[in-house]
Write a protein that holds these residues in place. Structure first.
Motif, PDB file in Angstrom:
ATOM      1  N   SER A 241     -28.020  -7.209  20.025  1.00 20.52           N
ATOM      2  CA  SER A 241     -28.414  -5.978  19.353  1.00 20.52           C
ATOM      3  C   SER A 241     -28.082  -6.042  17.864  1.00 20.52           C
ATOM      4  N   GLY A 242     -28.960  -5.462  17.054  1.00 22.76           N
ATOM      5  CA  GLY A 242     -28.747  -5.410  15.618  1.00 22.76           C
ATOM      6  C   GLY A 242     -29.426  -6.516  14.838  1.00 22.76           C
ATOM      7  N   MET A 243     -30.003  -7.527  15.519  1.00 21.85           N
ATOM      8  CA  MET A 243     -30.667  -8.618  14.813  1.00 21.85           C
ATOM      9  C   MET A 243     -31.921  -8.117  14.106  1.00 21.85           C
ATOM     10  N   THR A 244     -32.255  -8.752  12.988  1.00 19.67           N
ATOM     11  CA  THR A 244     -33.474  -8.431  12.266  1.00 19.67           C
ATOM     12  C   THR A 244     -34.653  -9.184  12.868  1.00 19.67           C
ATOM     13  N   ARG A 245     -35.850  -8.814  12.431  1.00 13.88           N
ATOM     14  CA  ARG A 245     -37.044  -9.500  12.903  1.00 13.88           C
ATOM     15  C   ARG A 245     -36.990 -10.983  12.546  1.00 13.88           C
ATOM     16  N   ALA A 246     -36.560 -11.302  11.341  1.00 17.93           N
ATOM     17  CA  ALA A 246     -36.494 -12.704  10.924  1.00 17.93           C
ATOM     18  C   ALA A 246     -35.493 -13.485  11.763  1.00 17.93           C
ATOM     19  N   GLU A 247     -34.379 -12.856  12.081  1.00 19.94           N
ATOM     20  CA  GLU A 247     -33.369 -13.532  12.889  1.00 19.94           C
ATOM     21  C   GLU A 247     -33.882 -13.785  14.312  1.00 19.94           C
ATOM     22  N   VAL A 248     -34.562 -12.823  14.872  1.00 18.50           N
ATOM     23  CA  VAL A 248     -35.128 -13.020  16.209  1.00 18.50           C
ATOM     24  C   VAL A 248     -36.216 -14.079  16.177  1.00 18.50           C
ATOM     25  N   ALA A 249     -37.082 -14.033  15.171  1.00 25.19           N
ATOM     26  CA  ALA A 249     -38.166 -15.013  15.057  1.00 25.19           C
ATOM     27  C   ALA A 249     -37.628 -16.438  14.964  1.00 25.19           C
ATOM     28  N   ALA A 250     -36.486 -16.599  14.351  1.00 29.85           N
ATOM     29  CA  ALA A 250     -35.929 -17.936  14.163  1.00 29.85           C
ATOM     30  C   ALA A 250     -35.477 -18.565  15.476  1.00 29.85           C
ATOM     31  N   VAL A 251     -35.017 -17.742  16.428  1.00 27.88           N
ATOM     32  CA  VAL A 251     -34.506 -18.305  17.685  1.00 27.88           C
ATOM     33  C   VAL A 251     -35.537 -18.272  18.811  1.00 27.88           C
ATOM     34  N   LEU A 252     -36.636 -17.548  18.632  1.00 23.42           N
ATOM     35  CA  LEU A 252     -37.613 -17.403  19.713  1.00 23.42           C
ATOM     36  C   LEU A 252     -38.217 -18.723  20.198  1.00 23.42           C
ATOM     37  N   PRO A 253     -38.623 -19.641  19.299  1.00 20.97           N
ATOM     38  CA  PRO A 253     -39.256 -20.869  19.808  1.00 20.97           C
ATOM     39  C   PRO A 253     -38.391 -21.625  20.808  1.00 20.97           C
ATOM     40  N   ASN A 254     -37.120 -21.850  20.483  1.00 19.88           N
ATOM     41  CA  ASN A 254     -36.240 -22.563  21.407  1.00 19.88           C
ATOM     42  C   ASN A 254     -35.934 -21.731  22.638  1.00 19.88           C
ATOM     43  N   LEU A 255     -35.795 -20.408  22.454  1.00 18.24           N
ATOM     44  CA  LEU A 255     -35.520 -19.531  23.589  1.00 18.24           C
ATOM     45  C   LEU A 255     -36.663 -19.595  24.610  1.00 18.24           C
ATOM     46  N   LEU A 256     -37.897 -19.465  24.114  1.00 12.32           N
ATOM     47  CA  LEU A 256     -39.044 -19.492  25.016  1.00 12.32           C
ATOM     48  C   LEU A 256     -39.250 -20.870  25.628  1.00 12.32           C
ATOM     49  N   ALA A 257     -38.964 -21.919  24.870  1.00 17.05           N
ATOM     50  CA  ALA A 257     -39.076 -23.265  25.435  1.00 17.05           C
ATOM     51  C   ALA A 257     -38.101 -23.451  26.588  1.00 17.05           C
ATOM     52  N   ARG A 258     -36.941 -22.802  26.499  1.00 18.83           N
ATOM     53  CA  ARG A 258     -35.942 -22.904  27.566  1.00 18.83           C
ATOM     54  C   ARG A 258     -36.361 -22.131  28.814  1.00 18.83           C
ATOM     55  N   ILE A 259     -36.835 -20.893  28.651  1.00 15.25           N
ATOM     56  CA  ILE A 259     -37.104 -20.060  29.832  1.00 15.25           C
ATOM     57  C   ILE A 259     -38.548 -20.175  30.314  1.00 15.25           C
ATOM     58  N   ASN A 260     -39.427 -20.745  29.480  1.00 17.29           N
ATOM     59  CA  ASN A 260     -40.838 -20.911  29.865  1.00 17.29           C
ATOM     60  C   ASN A 260     -41.321 -22.291  29.424  1.00 17.29           C
ATOM     61  N   PRO A 261     -40.767 -23.364  30.006  1.00 18.20           N
ATOM     62  CA  PRO A 261     -41.092 -24.722  29.547  1.00 18.20           C
ATOM     63  C   PRO A 261     -42.571 -25.068  29.637  1.00 18.20           C
ATOM     64  N   LYS A 262     -43.305 -24.449  30.556  1.00 21.61           N
ATOM     65  CA  LYS A 262     -44.731 -24.750  30.667  1.00 21.61           C
ATOM     66  C   LYS A 262     -45.542 -24.166  29.523  1.00 21.61           C
ATOM     67  N   GLY A 264     -44.908 -24.737  26.435  1.00 21.37           N
ATOM     68  CA  GLY A 264     -44.885 -25.657  25.298  1.00 21.37           C
ATOM     69  C   GLY A 264     -43.844 -25.252  24.267  1.00 21.37           C
ATOM     70  N   ARG A 265     -43.599 -26.151  23.338  1.00 22.82           N
ATOM     71  CA  ARG A 265     -42.627 -25.909  22.277  1.00 22.82           C
ATOM     72  C   ARG A 265     -43.371 -25.642  20.976  1.00 22.82           C
ATOM     73  N   ALA A 266     -43.082 -24.515  20.367  1.00 20.25           N
ATOM     74  CA  ALA A 266     -43.730 -24.137  19.109  1.00 20.25           C
ATOM     75  C   ALA A 266     -42.681 -24.019  18.009  1.00 20.25           C
ATOM     76  N   THR A 267     -43.054 -24.398  16.798  1.00 20.13           N
ATOM     77  CA  THR A 267     -42.119 -24.293  15.674  1.00 20.13           C
ATOM     78  C   THR A 267     -42.119 -22.893  15.078  1.00 20.13           C
ATOM     79  N   ALA A 268     -43.164 -22.108  15.349  1.00 24.37           N
ATOM     80  CA  ALA A 268     -43.254 -20.756  14.791  1.00 24.37           C
ATOM     81  C   ALA A 268     -44.223 -19.944  15.629  1.00 24.37           C
ATOM     82  N   PRO A 269     -44.105 -18.615  15.568  1.00 23.98           N
ATOM     83  CA  PRO A 269     -45.071 -17.773  16.289  1.00 23.98           C
ATOM     84  C   PRO A 269     -46.479 -17.946  15.753  1.00 23.98           C
ATOM     85  N   ALA A 270     -47.473 -17.627  16.574  1.00 28.56           N
ATOM     86  CA  ALA A 270     -48.868 -17.650  16.144  1.00 28.56           C
ATOM     87  C   ALA A 270     -49.088 -16.583  15.073  1.00 28.56           C
TER      88      ALA A 270
END
Length: 466
Positions: A241-262, A264-270
């Motif tokens: 809680s309390g994270m900014t949009r930029a902070e969340v965006a920075a960790v999302l690619p690795n987070l999603l790659a971990r919980i949804n490996p199918k 794919g791995r992306a360096t940034a959101p679409a």
């Protein structure tokens, strides 16, 4: 907030252009079923995994999480930290306890959220209230969720104060959900899914999402695999809680790659894909509960024009066509059918689009029945019924079974017609609730008898929307 986008109902709201029925004298005899069969309910089934790449899901997560439905931006990420408790108060409907238990089990299993029902005070209070009391405060909402209160009376006192402003939150500690007590079991279940998902997850809805409850088109009525992934990401240890949009965006690619490996791995959101406010306003005016037929039809045409100008080929274009098709049935039947066919073409290319196609099949089946094309009506119903069942939409399922029953009767298959009718009534008790409403739906559909030459409907016999 669940809107009354389909306030006029599933079928007959769209059949204003069907000619007056010529009701046969024997119809009351075969329609009499007393008492109604026992209510049917859905059993547990696994949700379909998301079918889109993680780059798109990351974009959707950010837009869902850092924006309100009004378009207002949220500066901070908020969620419950630690275990979550849920309680129900007020005149709790008979089916609500089992439906809540199923939902909480799914949230624990699929979204990995530590959430439990309890008695007494809880982090999330679900209060059942008379519909008239709710609509006196929020006229357009079927149900809704607010922060920092635990009762409807508390909300009534502070509803205009900053206390219930989601934008002021950095961490969620107390949330209340308000659901009408005097509505159908399905509406209660749908409200539990949508409002509890927003209580523990994103606050926004996106019309472009074809595979999500986080969409005000209301085609999906229970949480999908995409929704569970979004909720799992919301409660992942990488976020706080309390994270900014930029902070969340920075960790999302690795987070999603971990919980949804199918995915794919992306360096940034679409890239962002915002929906213009004029289109949202047009679609809400077209399919909302108020306004004259002429104004609603003009709004539907305006929404479709915006969608074409934007070049969309996603759920927003499909919904524009669907809305235009529904509202044009009274005066422009050929254009409505063409719009439905084009909408089906789009929805069949989209993740989760099968349920949208099933709704259109239902509209087309009603038209086929009204024009005397019983085999076509049966075909359309048969391919939509399994989809409606998988989507756990009892109201749609009951309507399809009712149309199928009438079409079978017109085809001379009396025993099959009666079996389909009994099945429809069992599901209708969950989907529509009130016995008078169930019988009214059955009678209205039975009245869709031919009264003019057959309309040639474009029915694809080798296609399968399910």
């Amino acid at each position: 907030m669940r809107q009354w986008l389909f306030a006029a109902g599933l079928l007959l709201s769209a059949c204003g252009g069907v000619p007056e029925a010529e009701v046969a004298m024997e119809r009351p005899h075969w329609l009499v079923i007393d008492p109604l069969p026992e209510m049917k309910v859905f059993s547990d089934r696994a949700a379909t995994r998301p079918q889109r790449p993680n780059a798109e899901i990351a974009r959707d997560f950010l837009e869902l999480t850092f924006q309100m439905e009004s378009g207002r931006r949220l500066e901070r990420f908020s969620r419950f930290e630690g275990p979550i408790t849920v309680s129900m108060t007020g005149p709790v409907p008979a089916t609500a306890e089992a439906d809540l238990a199923r939902l909480l089990a799914r949230l624990r299993r699929e979204a990995r959220i530590d959430i439990q029902e309890t008695e007494g005070p809880a982090a999330i209070s679900i209060e059942f209230v008379e519909r008239r009391r709710m609509q006196a405060l929020v006229p357009t909402a079927a149900c809704f969720v607010v922060p920092r209160v635990s009762s409807f009376e508390a909300y009534r006192r502070v509803r205009r104060e900053a206390q219930v402003d989601w934008a002021t939150l950095e961490e969620r500690e107390q949330v209340a959900i308000f659901i009408p007590a005097d509505t159908s079991p399905q509406e209660v279940r749908d409200c539990l899914h949508e409002e509890l998902a927003q209580a523990v997850g994103p606050l926004n809805d996106l019309y472009r999402l074809s595979d999500s409850v986080f969409n005000d088109d209301n085609f999906h009525t229970v949480l999908t695999g995409f929704d569970m992934l979004i909720l799992r990401a919301t409660h992942a240890p990488e976020l706080r809680s309390g994270m900014t949009r930029a902070e969340v965006a920075a960790v999302l690619p690795n987070l999603l790659a971990r919980i949804n490996p199918k995915g794919g791995r992306a360096t940034a959101p679409a890239p962002e894909d915002p929906t213009p406010r004029p289109w949202i306003e047009a679609i809400e005016e077209a399919l909302g509960p108020t306004g004259s037929d002429r104004r609603r039809h003009a709004a539907a045409l305006r929404a479709l024009s915006i969608a074409r100008a934007e070049g969309w080929q996603d759920a927003r274009m499909g919904f524009s066509l669907f809305g235009f098709g529904r509202l044009g049935l009274a005066d422009e039947l050929d254009l409505s059918v063409a719009a439905f066919i084009e909408a089906v073409r789009i929805y069949l290319t989209l993740p989760g689009g099968e349920i949208h196609t099933a709704h259109i099949d239902m509209q087309m089946a009603a038209l086929a029945l009204s024009s005397g094309q019983a085999p076509e009506a049966i075909l359309l119903c048969n391919r939509a019924i399994p989809v409606a069942s998988r989507a756990e939409n009892a109201a749609l399922l009951a309507t399809l079974l009712m149309i199928r029953s009438e079409a079978l009767r017109l085809s001379g298959h009396a025993a099959e017609a009666r079996a389909s009718r009994l099945d429809s009534l069992a599901w209708a008790r969950y989907g529509f609730g009130d016995e008078a409403e169930v019988r009214s739906r059955m009678s209205e559909i039975a009245a869709l008898t031919p009264s003019r030459p057959s309309l040639a409907l474009a029915v694809t016999h080798d296609g399968d929307s399910g």
